[in-house]
Scaffold this active site. Structure first.
Site, PDB file in Angstrom:
ATOM      1  N   CYS A  52      17.588  -0.159   4.179  1.00  0.00           N
ATOM      2  CA  CYS A  52      17.419  -0.995   5.370  1.00  0.00           C
ATOM      3  C   CYS A  52      18.216  -2.293   5.211  1.00  0.00           C
ATOM      4  O   CYS A  52      19.430  -2.270   5.178  1.00  0.00           O
ATOM      5  CB  CYS A  52      15.928  -1.229   5.610  1.00  0.00           C
ATOM      6  SG  CYS A  52      15.584  -1.961   7.215  1.00  0.00           S
ATOM      7  N   GLU A  64      11.514   6.076   1.888  1.00  0.00           N
ATOM      8  CA  GLU A  64      10.254   5.948   1.140  1.00  0.00           C
ATOM      9  C   GLU A  64       9.027   6.247   1.997  1.00  0.00           C
ATOM     10  O   GLU A  64       7.915   6.271   1.475  1.00  0.00           O
ATOM     11  CB  GLU A  64      10.142   4.550   0.512  1.00  0.00           C
ATOM     12  CG  GLU A  64       9.785   3.410   1.461  1.00  0.00           C
ATOM     13  CD  GLU A  64      10.949   2.877   2.310  1.00  0.00           C
ATOM     14  OE1 GLU A  64      11.994   3.540   2.388  1.00  0.00           O
ATOM     15  OE2 GLU A  64      10.790   1.811   2.921  1.00  0.00           O
ATOM     16  N   HIS A  85      14.439   4.540   6.281  1.00  0.00           N
ATOM     17  CA  HIS A  85      13.480   4.380   5.179  1.00  0.00           C
ATOM     18  C   HIS A  85      13.152   5.727   4.518  1.00  0.00           C
ATOM     19  O   HIS A  85      12.306   6.459   5.017  1.00  0.00           O
ATOM     20  CB  HIS A  85      12.201   3.716   5.700  1.00  0.00           C
ATOM     21  CG  HIS A  85      12.428   2.276   5.999  1.00  0.00           C
ATOM     22  ND1 HIS A  85      12.151   1.281   5.103  1.00  0.00           N
ATOM     23  CD2 HIS A  85      12.969   1.676   7.081  1.00  0.00           C
ATOM     24  CE1 HIS A  85      12.501   0.123   5.618  1.00  0.00           C
ATOM     25  NE2 HIS A  85      13.001   0.329   6.821  1.00  0.00           N
TER      26      HIS A  85
END
Ligand code: XMP
Length: 525
Positions: free
Chosen positions: A16, A106, A104
Site C-alpha cells: 500500500c 495480508e 493488501h
C-alpha cells in the site's frame, strides 16, 4: 524510512503506502487518484514472469484501501498487475530485490494474499516455515516470569478471550498464589455476563477472581459524554480509579504487584501504538493512567504481539473451554460505544441515494480515521441481494460518508423521523441490553452465531413521536478484526429478529449495516 534501506540488497516488500514510498524514494511518482478504491477489486496480471506474484492466478480478488497511487514506477521496475482503478497495482525490481503491491495481501479478502506473502518470505527472503503460536506457550511463560520478577500479577478480567488467555498464562507461569483477578461490572456489560465470568473463573481455581459491582461509578461521569473518544477516556480513567481503589483496599500498593492485561496486537496498532499508525480508536487499555503504569514498568501484556486467531489457538492449547474461546469479541468499553448519542434534535436530509442520518460513526479510509454521518439507502436487505457490494460502491463515490445502512422495519417512514438529542442514560443502555440479548438468543438458537465473527447491536437515537431509538444489526465476518465483511443474514432469521425487536415499544426501527471494514469500522464508535 531512509532511502539507504532500499540499497542494501535486503529484500523489501512495500504494501500500500509502502509501494508508494518505494516509488517516491527511488525517483518514481505518486499522485492522488481521482477516486478512492476502498474494498474488493480484481487484479489483472500483465504478461511475463514475476517473483512476487509467482503462482498467482490472473483475475484475482484483492482488497484495496487507498486514494493515492503510484503514477510512474522508478527506473528498473516492471509493472506486474493492474485493477480497473489502479494502473500500477504491483511492481518489482528483482535485481535490487525490491517489490511493491498497492493492495493488501495480508487480509483474507485478497484470495491469494498468503501465496504472495509466502513468495516473499520463503522464496525471496529464504525463511523456514516453523511458526505455531501454540508452541510458544513455554516461551511466553518464560517471558512472563522475566517481566514479573519477584512480584505478583493482578488482572482486571473482562470474561473475554484475550484477558482470560493472558490470565491463564500468568497462572501457569507463576502459580495460583501469585495471580489475582477482579472482574469489574461497569453496568455496560451484556445480559448474563457477570454470571458467565463467575462460572468461567471458578473453573480455573477457587477465589482467584472476585466480582466488583461498580455500575453507578461508571454511568454517572458518562451521563453527558457523547464523543466516542471521550467515552473511552472516561471509561478508561474510571477503570484506573476503580482499580487503584481495589489495589489500595487489598494492600497491593507496596510494589510487589504489577498489572496484567490481555492487550493484543490490533489494539496496539489501531490506538496509534506503533510508531507510524494513525489513531483510529484509542482502545480503553491505552489511556493515560495505564500508560503511566506501563512507563513505570508495572504492566505485563503477554499477548501484545498476537492477533485474535492466534490468541484462540493458544487458548485451545491451554485447554480453555470452547464456550469461552468461541465467544465473539466484545469491546472493553462495552455497550457505551454501541449506544450512540446526539447533541440536539436534527432532521434527516434527502439525498439521491436515500437519507443522510446526522448520527456520526467512525470509519477507516486509507490509514486514517473518519467520523461521518450515515447513509440510509433505499433497499430491502435480502440474502440473495448484492446490497453490500452496492453499498461499497455508493460509499466510495459519496464524499463525507463512511457507512451505509438499510431499513428492515420502521414504525414511521423516514421522512417523518428525526435524530433526537440523547445521552448515555441507564434507560437507553438497558434498552440496548434487551435488544442485544434478543439478537444473541436468536442467533444462538439458529446457529447463525457460529457463521459470524462478531455481531454488534447498535442503538441510534433515530425515531419519531414516543419511539426515539432504533436498532442497527451489524453481523460481520473477519479473521483478526483489522478488516471485516458485512454478512447477509438468512431472510427468515432477519424477519423473526426484527419482529421481536419491534415488539418493544421504545424501538422505532430496525436497520442493517451493509458496510465492510474499510470503509466503516466494526463498532460504530
Ligand atoms: P473496530 O471497531 O475498530 O474494531 O473495527 C476492531 C475490533 O476491536 C474491538 N474494539 C475494541 N475493543 N476496546 C476493546 O477492548 C475498545 O475500545 C474497542 N474498540 C473496538 C471491536 O469490538 C472489534 O472486535
Amino acid at each position: 524510512m531512509r532511502r539507504s534501506l532500499l540499497t542494501t540488497g535486503t529484500p523489501v516488500l512495500g504494501i500500500c503506502y509502502g509501494q508508494q514510498l518505494i516509488a517516491q524514494l527511488l525517483g518514481g511518482t505518486v499522485r492522488k487518484g481521482d477516486k478512492g478504491e476502498f474494498g474488493l477489486a480484481i487484479l489483472d496480471l500483465r504478461d511475463g514472469q514475476s517473483q512476487i506474484l509467482d503462482g498467482v492466478r490472473d483475475h484475482q480478488q484483492i482488497w484495496m484501501s487507498h486514494r493515492d497511487a503510484v503514477a510512474a514506477p522508478p527506473t528498473g521496475f516492471r509493472v506486474l498487475a493492474t485493477t480497473s482503478t489502479c494502473e500500477i497495482a504491483a511492481i518489482e525490481d528483482p535485481t535490487r530485490r525490491l517489490y511493491g503491491v498497492q493492495f493488501h495481501p495480508e487480509v483474507v479478502h485478497t484470495t491469494q494474499g498468503t501465496r504472495i506473502l509466502e513468495n516473499f518470505v520463503f522464496q525471496i527472503c529464504g525463511c523456514r516455515k516453523d511458526w505455531d503460536p501454540g508452541r510458544r506457550i513455554a516461551l511466553l511463560e518464560d517471558q512472563i516470569r522475566q517481566c514479573v520478577g519477584e512480584r505478583n500479577v493482578f488482572f482486571f478480567v473482562s470474561g473475554g478471550v484475550d484477558s482470560t488467555v493472558a490470565f491463564t498464562l500468568c497462572l501457569r507461569a507463576l502459580g495460583a498464589s501469585r495471580v489475582r483477578g477482579v472482574y469489574v461490572d461497569t453496568g455496560l456489560m451484556r445480559e448474563g455476563e457477570t454470571e458467565f465470568v463467575e462460572r468461567t473463573f471458578r473453573g480455573l481455581g477457587a477465589g482467584v477472581v472476585d466480582i466488583a459491582r461498580c455500575e453507578k461509578e461508571f454511568l454517572a461521569p458518562l451521563a453527558l459524554v457523547r464523543d466516542p473518544e471521550l467515552k473511552r477516556h472516561v471509561i478508561g480513567e474510571q477503570f484506573v480509579r476503580v482499580q487503584e481503589r481495589i489495589i489500595e483496599a487489598r494492600g497491593l500498593l507496596d510494589g510487589h504487584w504489577i498489572l496484567g492485561q490481555g492487550t493484543i496486537y490490533p489494539d496496539t496498532i489501531e490506538s496509534g501504538g506503533t510508531a507510524n499508525a494513525a489513531t483510529i480508536k484509542t482502545h480503553h487499555n491505552r489511556v493515560p493512567g495505564i500508560q503511566k503504569l506501563m512507563e513505570s514498568g508495572r504492566i505485563v501484556e503477554p499477548l501484545a504481539d498476537f492477533y485474535k486467531d492466534e490468541v484462540r489457538a493458544i487458548g485451545r492449547k491451554l485447554d480453555l473451554p470452547a464456550e469461552l474461546l468461541d465467544r465473539h469479541p466484545f469491546p472493553g468499553p462495552g455497550l457505551a460505544i454501541r449506544c450512540l448519542c446526539a447533541e440536539s434534535d436534527q432532521p434527516l436530509t434527502r439525498v439521491p441515494e436515500g437519507w443522510l442520518i446526522p448520527v456520526r460513526s467512525v470509519g477507516v479510509q486509507g490509514d486514517a480515521r473518519s467520523y461521518s454521518p450515515v447513509l440510509a439507502i433505499e433497499a430491502f436487505p435480502s440474502q440473495s441481494s448484492k446490497l453490500q457490494d452496492e453499498a461499497t460502491e455508493v460509499i466510495n463515490r459519496t464524499a463525507g460518508v463512511n457507512r451505509a445502512i438499510t431499513r428492515v422495519a420502521v414504525r414511521e417512514p423516514l421522512e417523518r423521523q428525526r435524530v433526537f438529542a440523547s445521552s448515555l442514560t441507564h434507560g437507553r443502555i438497558d434498552l440496548l441490553r434487551r435488544a442485544d440479548a434478543i439478537v444473541r438468543e436468536m442467533c444462538h438458537e439458529t446457529g447463525f452465531d457460529s457463521e459470524v465473527w462478531q455481531f454488534p447491536v447498535i442503538l441510534i437515537p433515530l425515531g419519531a413521536a414516543e419511539s426515539r431509538d432504533s436498532v442497527v444489526l451489524r453481523p460481520i465476518r473477519s479473521v483478526d478484526g483489522m478488516t471485516a465483511d458485512s454478512v447477509a443474514m438468512p431472510d427468515d432469521l432477519l424477519h423473526a429478529l426484527s419482529a421481536r425487536l419491534m415488539a418493544i415499544d421504545e424501538i422505532a426501527g430496525v436497520y442493517y449495516d451493509l458496510t465492510h471494514k474499510p470503509p466503516g469500522t466494526i463498532e460504530w464508535e
